[in-house]
Design a protein around this motif. Structure first.
Motif, short mmCIF file in Angstrom:
data_model
loop_
_atom_site.label_atom_id
_atom_site.label_comp_id
_atom_site.label_asym_id
_atom_site.label_seq_id
_atom_site.Cartn_x
_atom_site.Cartn_y
_atom_site.Cartn_z
N MET A 250 0.84 -1.20 0.00
CA MET A 250 0.00 0.00 0.00
C MET A 250 0.88 1.25 0.00
N MET A 251 0.62 2.15 -0.93
CA MET A 251 1.39 3.38 -0.99
C MET A 251 0.93 4.33 0.10
N LYS A 252 1.90 4.99 0.68
CA LYS A 252 1.60 5.93 1.75
C LYS A 252 1.37 7.33 1.18
N THR A 253 0.62 8.12 1.90
CA THR A 253 0.35 9.49 1.51
C THR A 253 1.52 10.38 1.92
N ILE A 254 1.94 11.24 1.01
CA ILE A 254 3.01 12.20 1.28
C ILE A 254 2.39 13.48 1.83
N VAL A 255 2.93 13.97 2.94
CA VAL A 255 2.48 15.22 3.54
C VAL A 255 3.67 16.17 3.62
N TRP A 256 3.54 17.31 2.97
CA TRP A 256 4.57 18.34 3.06
C TRP A 256 4.26 19.20 4.29
N THR A 257 5.15 19.19 5.25
CA THR A 257 4.96 20.05 6.42
C THR A 257 5.23 21.50 6.00
N GLU A 258 4.79 22.41 6.82
CA GLU A 258 5.04 23.83 6.56
C GLU A 258 6.55 24.09 6.48
N THR A 259 7.31 23.46 7.36
CA THR A 259 8.77 23.63 7.37
C THR A 259 9.38 23.09 6.09
N ALA A 260 8.89 21.96 5.60
CA ALA A 260 9.40 21.40 4.34
C ALA A 260 9.12 22.34 3.18
N GLU A 261 7.91 22.86 3.13
CA GLU A 261 7.55 23.79 2.05
C GLU A 261 8.45 25.03 2.09
N LYS A 262 8.64 25.57 3.29
CA LYS A 262 9.45 26.78 3.45
C LYS A 262 10.91 26.50 3.08
N SER A 263 11.47 25.39 3.54
CA SER A 263 12.87 25.10 3.25
C SER A 263 13.07 24.80 1.75
N TYR A 264 12.08 24.17 1.14
CA TYR A 264 12.13 23.92 -0.31
C TYR A 264 12.17 25.25 -1.06
N ARG A 265 11.26 26.15 -0.71
CA ARG A 265 11.23 27.48 -1.35
C ARG A 265 12.53 28.24 -1.11
N ASN A 266 13.06 28.18 0.12
CA ASN A 266 14.31 28.88 0.43
C ASN A 266 15.46 28.36 -0.41
N ASN A 267 15.52 27.05 -0.59
CA ASN A 267 16.58 26.48 -1.42
C ASN A 267 16.42 26.90 -2.88
N LEU A 268 15.17 26.94 -3.36
CA LEU A 268 14.94 27.39 -4.74
C LEU A 268 15.32 28.87 -4.90
N GLU A 269 14.99 29.68 -3.89
CA GLU A 269 15.35 31.11 -3.96
C GLU A 269 16.86 31.28 -4.00
N TYR A 270 17.57 30.51 -3.17
CA TYR A 270 19.03 30.58 -3.17
C TYR A 270 19.57 30.19 -4.55
N LEU A 271 19.07 29.09 -5.10
CA LEU A 271 19.53 28.63 -6.40
C LEU A 271 19.25 29.66 -7.49
N SER A 272 18.08 30.30 -7.42
CA SER A 272 17.73 31.28 -8.45
C SER A 272 18.63 32.52 -8.37
N GLU A 273 19.16 32.80 -7.18
CA GLU A 273 20.05 33.94 -7.03
C GLU A 273 21.48 33.63 -7.43
N TYR A 274 21.95 32.43 -7.10
CA TYR A 274 23.37 32.13 -7.23
C TYR A 274 23.72 31.03 -8.23
N ARG A 275 22.75 30.36 -8.77
CA ARG A 275 23.02 29.23 -9.67
C ARG A 275 22.27 29.38 -10.98
N SER A 276 22.52 28.46 -11.90
CA SER A 276 21.91 28.51 -13.23
C SER A 276 20.51 27.88 -13.22
N LYS A 277 19.77 28.15 -14.29
CA LYS A 277 18.45 27.54 -14.44
C LYS A 277 18.57 26.02 -14.52
#
Length: 101
Positions: free
Chosen positions: A1-28
């Motif tokens: 049985m496949m389990k349901t994935i739940v993104w916590t608020e902290t996971a969402e925020k840290s994901y966005r923060n990492n994307l923001e960092y990459l968009s500032e300092y790294r390539s597409k």
């Protein structure tokens, strides 16, 4: 049985923060690689919740390497998988211990 994935608020925020960092300092291309690797990790964790190694900070959590400096920390229960944080290894490790308690 496949389990349901739940993104916590902290996971969402840290994901966005990492994307923001990459968009500032790294390539597409690096941003796309990160997104693809996250998608792959979530898919792999869904299929096998025990694929990640047990966290040194708390045995109830596992970690999955996304890219060399970022781990996805998550917790699996009988029905759910909680994505907890996309942890950048350059952060203060004391903050990770607080997050995983």
């Amino acid at each position: 049985m496949m389990k349901t994935i739940v993104w916590t608020e902290t996971a969402e925020k840290s994901y966005r923060n990492n994307l923001e960092y990459l968009s500032e300092y790294r390539s597409k291309k690096e941003i796309k690689t990160f997104i693809d690797k996250v998608d792959e990790a979530v898919s792999n964790i869904t299929l096998n919740p025990f694929i990640g190694s047990i966290s040194d900070d708390n045995v109830h959590y596992r970690k999955y390497l996304i890219v060399p400096q970022i781990y996805l920390y998550y917790r699996a229960t009988s029905k759910m998988i909680y994505l907890v944080s996309f942890w950048n290894n350059f952060q203060n490790p004391d903050q990770l211990q607080k997050l995983l308690t």
